[in-house]
Design an enzyme around this catalytic site. Structure first.
Site, PDB file in Angstrom:
ATOM      1  N   THR A  86      -5.621  13.323 -13.973  1.00 42.62           N
ATOM      2  CA  THR A  86      -7.054  13.198 -14.931  1.00 42.62           C
ATOM      3  C   THR A  86      -7.422  14.611 -15.322  1.00 42.62           C
ATOM      4  O   THR A  86      -7.133  15.805 -14.479  1.00 42.62           O
ATOM      5  CB  THR A  86      -8.220  12.707 -13.697  1.00 42.62           C
ATOM      6  OG1 THR A  86      -9.478  12.871 -14.591  1.00 42.62           O
ATOM      7  CG2 THR A  86      -8.138  13.338 -12.580  1.00 42.62           C
ATOM      8  N   ASP A  87      -8.187  14.824 -16.311  1.00 41.49           N
ATOM      9  CA  ASP A  87      -8.600  16.209 -16.537  1.00 41.49           C
ATOM     10  C   ASP A  87      -9.813  16.375 -15.722  1.00 41.49           C
ATOM     11  O   ASP A  87     -10.144  17.621 -15.700  1.00 41.49           O
ATOM     12  CB  ASP A  87      -9.252  15.930 -18.102  1.00 41.49           C
ATOM     13  CG  ASP A  87     -10.416  14.941 -18.371  1.00 41.49           C
ATOM     14  OD1 ASP A  87     -10.358  14.202 -17.436  1.00 41.49           O
ATOM     15  OD2 ASP A  87     -10.811  14.867 -19.630  1.00 41.49           O
ATOM     16  N   GLU A  88     -10.426  15.868 -14.919  1.00 44.04           N
ATOM     17  CA  GLU A  88     -11.465  16.169 -14.120  1.00 44.04           C
ATOM     18  C   GLU A  88     -11.059  17.134 -12.953  1.00 44.04           C
ATOM     19  O   GLU A  88     -12.081  17.602 -12.304  1.00 44.04           O
ATOM     20  CB  GLU A  88     -12.151  14.951 -13.334  1.00 44.04           C
ATOM     21  CG  GLU A  88     -12.815  13.835 -14.341  1.00 44.04           C
ATOM     22  CD  GLU A  88     -13.599  12.892 -13.663  1.00 44.04           C
ATOM     23  OE1 GLU A  88     -14.275  13.063 -12.805  1.00 44.04           O
ATOM     24  OE2 GLU A  88     -13.465  11.830 -14.285  1.00 44.04           O
ATOM     25  N   LYS A 127     -16.889   1.277 -15.340  1.00 45.17           N
ATOM     26  CA  LYS A 127     -16.672   2.218 -16.323  1.00 45.17           C
ATOM     27  C   LYS A 127     -17.795   2.125 -17.133  1.00 45.17           C
ATOM     28  O   LYS A 127     -18.052   1.058 -17.779  1.00 45.17           O
ATOM     29  CB  LYS A 127     -15.425   2.474 -16.407  1.00 45.17           C
ATOM     30  CG  LYS A 127     -14.309   2.737 -15.336  1.00 45.17           C
ATOM     31  CD  LYS A 127     -14.595   4.105 -14.704  1.00 45.17           C
ATOM     32  CE  LYS A 127     -13.543   4.199 -13.553  1.00 45.17           C
ATOM     33  NZ  LYS A 127     -12.172   4.780 -13.977  1.00 45.17           N
ATOM     34  N   LEU A 128     -18.091   3.377 -18.150  1.00 45.97           N
ATOM     35  CA  LEU A 128     -18.961   3.071 -19.106  1.00 45.97           C
ATOM     36  C   LEU A 128     -18.968   2.083 -19.908  1.00 45.97           C
ATOM     37  O   LEU A 128     -19.806   1.174 -20.265  1.00 45.97           O
ATOM     38  CB  LEU A 128     -19.072   4.476 -19.730  1.00 45.97           C
ATOM     39  CG  LEU A 128     -20.202   4.779 -20.607  1.00 45.97           C
ATOM     40  CD1 LEU A 128     -21.477   4.408 -20.134  1.00 45.97           C
ATOM     41  CD2 LEU A 128     -19.931   6.037 -21.317  1.00 45.97           C
ATOM     42  N   TYR A 174     -13.746  12.541  -6.065  1.00 46.06           N
ATOM     43  CA  TYR A 174     -12.679  11.903  -6.556  1.00 46.06           C
ATOM     44  C   TYR A 174     -11.751  13.222  -7.381  1.00 46.06           C
ATOM     45  O   TYR A 174     -10.583  13.078  -7.186  1.00 46.06           O
ATOM     46  CB  TYR A 174     -13.232  11.038  -7.653  1.00 46.06           C
ATOM     47  CG  TYR A 174     -12.150  10.721  -8.854  1.00 46.06           C
ATOM     48  CD1 TYR A 174     -10.958  10.013  -8.645  1.00 46.06           C
ATOM     49  CD2 TYR A 174     -12.177  11.080 -10.304  1.00 46.06           C
ATOM     50  CE1 TYR A 174      -9.921  10.191  -9.524  1.00 46.06           C
ATOM     51  CE2 TYR A 174     -11.241  10.794 -11.129  1.00 46.06           C
ATOM     52  CZ  TYR A 174     -10.127  10.184 -10.898  1.00 46.06           C
ATOM     53  OH  TYR A 174      -9.114  10.085 -11.957  1.00 46.06           O
ATOM     54  N   THR A 192      -6.261   7.328   0.081  1.00 46.76           N
ATOM     55  CA  THR A 192      -5.241   6.981  -1.028  1.00 46.76           C
ATOM     56  C   THR A 192      -4.677   7.964  -1.959  1.00 46.76           C
ATOM     57  O   THR A 192      -3.573   8.072  -1.927  1.00 46.76           O
ATOM     58  CB  THR A 192      -5.977   5.790  -1.947  1.00 46.76           C
ATOM     59  OG1 THR A 192      -6.367   4.738  -1.119  1.00 46.76           O
ATOM     60  CG2 THR A 192      -5.064   5.174  -3.240  1.00 46.76           C
ATOM     61  N   ASP A 249       0.709  -1.246  -0.031  1.00 48.76           N
ATOM     62  CA  ASP A 249      -0.015   0.058  -0.026  1.00 48.76           C
ATOM     63  C   ASP A 249       0.756   1.161  -0.127  1.00 48.76           C
ATOM     64  O   ASP A 249       1.634   1.254   0.937  1.00 48.76           O
ATOM     65  CB  ASP A 249      -0.953   0.019   1.226  1.00 48.76           C
ATOM     66  CG  ASP A 249      -1.983   1.054   1.262  1.00 48.76           C
ATOM     67  OD1 ASP A 249      -1.598   2.039   0.677  1.00 48.76           O
ATOM     68  OD2 ASP A 249      -2.842   0.727   1.722  1.00 48.76           O
ATOM     69  N   HIS A 285     -22.792  15.489 -11.864  1.00 49.24           N
ATOM     70  CA  HIS A 285     -22.240  14.999 -13.209  1.00 49.24           C
ATOM     71  C   HIS A 285     -21.814  16.300 -13.911  1.00 49.24           C
ATOM     72  O   HIS A 285     -22.607  17.131 -14.580  1.00 49.24           O
ATOM     73  CB  HIS A 285     -23.373  14.498 -13.846  1.00 49.24           C
ATOM     74  CG  HIS A 285     -22.717  13.564 -14.852  1.00 49.24           C
ATOM     75  ND1 HIS A 285     -23.751  12.566 -15.460  1.00 49.24           N
ATOM     76  CD2 HIS A 285     -21.678  12.879 -15.194  1.00 49.24           C
ATOM     77  CE1 HIS A 285     -22.956  11.685 -16.278  1.00 49.24           C
ATOM     78  NE2 HIS A 285     -21.646  12.065 -16.040  1.00 49.24           N
ATOM     79  N   LYS A 316      -7.724  14.112  -6.636  1.00 47.43           N
ATOM     80  CA  LYS A 316      -6.825  14.146  -7.608  1.00 47.43           C
ATOM     81  C   LYS A 316      -6.287  15.548  -7.715  1.00 47.43           C
ATOM     82  O   LYS A 316      -4.947  15.791  -7.945  1.00 47.43           O
ATOM     83  CB  LYS A 316      -7.242  13.740  -8.849  1.00 47.43           C
ATOM     84  CG  LYS A 316      -7.713  12.072  -8.940  1.00 47.43           C
ATOM     85  CD  LYS A 316      -6.391  11.431  -8.612  1.00 47.43           C
ATOM     86  CE  LYS A 316      -5.250  11.260  -9.856  1.00 47.43           C
ATOM     87  NZ  LYS A 316      -4.140  10.306  -9.685  1.00 47.43           N
TER      88      LYS A 316
END
Length: 354
Positions: free
Chosen positions: A132-134, A197-198, A158, A98, A57, A293, A162
């Site tokens: 990530t781009d998020e 995931k989608l 999330y 994490t 971990d 969303h 990040k």
């Protein structure tokens, strides 16, 4: 040797396959093997003398430090993260632990190791953080795509976790001189992706005769990046990226979620037609939109193209066909990862019909 954290997961496992197909340099995978960590994704390389694995971990700094001292890597590629937005809404604590705490512990173990290296090894060392781009938030239909200087505006637990990890990596470079690189990617798809995931969820449910749950009106837009293209970008940034810099990695494929599902159904209709001749599109079901969303993501990847010469090789059409074919060819992998716990979670998230 290079260290890869979280590389029993989707992107990391694909990077292991990519790296070993291109390089003789050994890799050590560090992974805690949480629900999305799957050693079956690395089964084909387990007999390769260049591949090594440690169940660790990243929050366990002494264990990471011991591996650093033992193997003396010349780079660390940090893939390890809790990564699913829906799960972060239901249980944000794991994401804080994490993605923020784990990144901090990894940075500190790395800093101590790096500081003690001989000068030539110290100069050559790299810490590459995969993000990530998020972190940039949401775009309207007319907004320009995210660039490396777009202000951070995360909208989910999330994305916020990040964003925090990105800031830590940046701070460890500017405060301590740690030689870091950061990549912010758009939505990945391809082999070995956990079917929450989608794209893999839709493939899995379609073949099982279950509903294909689409959030809201299905008009949310994502920039889709084939995972092998992403792996090529990461390897290129590791090789030639400027220290302290961020590189956006996108697939140049903005597609609405509903159009993704329609295209998947068309591919499955052609590659695995139903016995009754009907289309998989008949299984599409619209479900209540998830909280917060984001409406649209789009990546401006001109910096990595201009400075490092990387561009995606796959179109969405070619990449999606490869992806669907991979899942059709690997039913055992899918069956093994979709455990009882997974089925319970999907039922909770999308309803019993999913």
């Amino acid at each position: 040797m290079i260290f890869l954290t979280g590389a029993a997961g989707f992107i990391g496992a694909n990077f292991v396959h990519h790296w070993l197909s291109q390089s003789e340099e050994p890799v050590l995978v560090l992974d805690a093997l949480t629900y999305a960590g799957n050693l079956e994704s690395l089964a084909s390389v387990q007999g390769d003398a260049r591949y090594h694995f440690a169940q660790v971990d990243i929050c366990d700094r002494p264990a990471v430090a011991a591996l650093l001292a033992q193997h003396r890597p010349r780079a660390i590629l940090h893939f390890a993260a809790e990564s699913h937005v829906d799960r972060s809404i239901h249980g944000p604590g794991d994401f804080i632990r994490t993605n923020i705490g784990g990144t901090f512990e990894l940075l500190e173990a790395t800093r101590a190791y790096w500081a003690a290296l001989p000068e030539t090894e110290k100069t050559a060392f790299r810490f590459l953080h995969v993000s990530t781009d998020e972190v940039y938030g949401s775009l309207s239909p007319t907004d320009p795509a995210f660039t490396e200087t777009t202000p951070y505006a995360p909208n989910s637990p999330y994305a916020a976790s990040k964003a925090a990890s990105d800031h830590l990596v940046r701070a460890w470079h500017h405060t301590y001189g740690l030689p870091v690189l950061t990549t912010n990617c758009s939505n990945n798809y391809g082999p070995y992706q956990f079917p929450e995931k989608l794209i893999p969820l839709m493939i899995h449910n379609a073949l099982a005769g279950k509903a294909l749950p689409v959030y809201g009106d299905g008009q949310n837009v994502r920039d889709w990046l084939y995972v092998e293209d992403h792996c090529r970008a990461i390897a290129r940034v590791l090789e030639a990226g400027a220290l302290g810099e961020t590189y956006n990695v996108g697939g140049c494929n903005e597609v609405k979620n509903l159009d993704v599902v329609h295209t998947l159904c068309d591919l499955l209709d052609a590659l695995r037609p139903k016995m009754d001749g009907s289309s998989y599109k008949n299984q599409i079901s619209f479900v209540t939109d998830r909280p917060g969303h984001d409406r649209r993501y789009a990546i401006d990847a001109r910096k990595i193209e201009r400075e490092l010469g990387w561009t995606p090789q796959e179109t969405f059409t070619t990449g999606l066909r490869k992806t669907v074919q991979w899942y059709l060819d690997h039913p055992d992998w899918v069956a093994h990862v979709t455990s009882g716990a997974y089925r319970q979670w999907v039922g909770k998230q999308y309803g019993a019909s999913a």
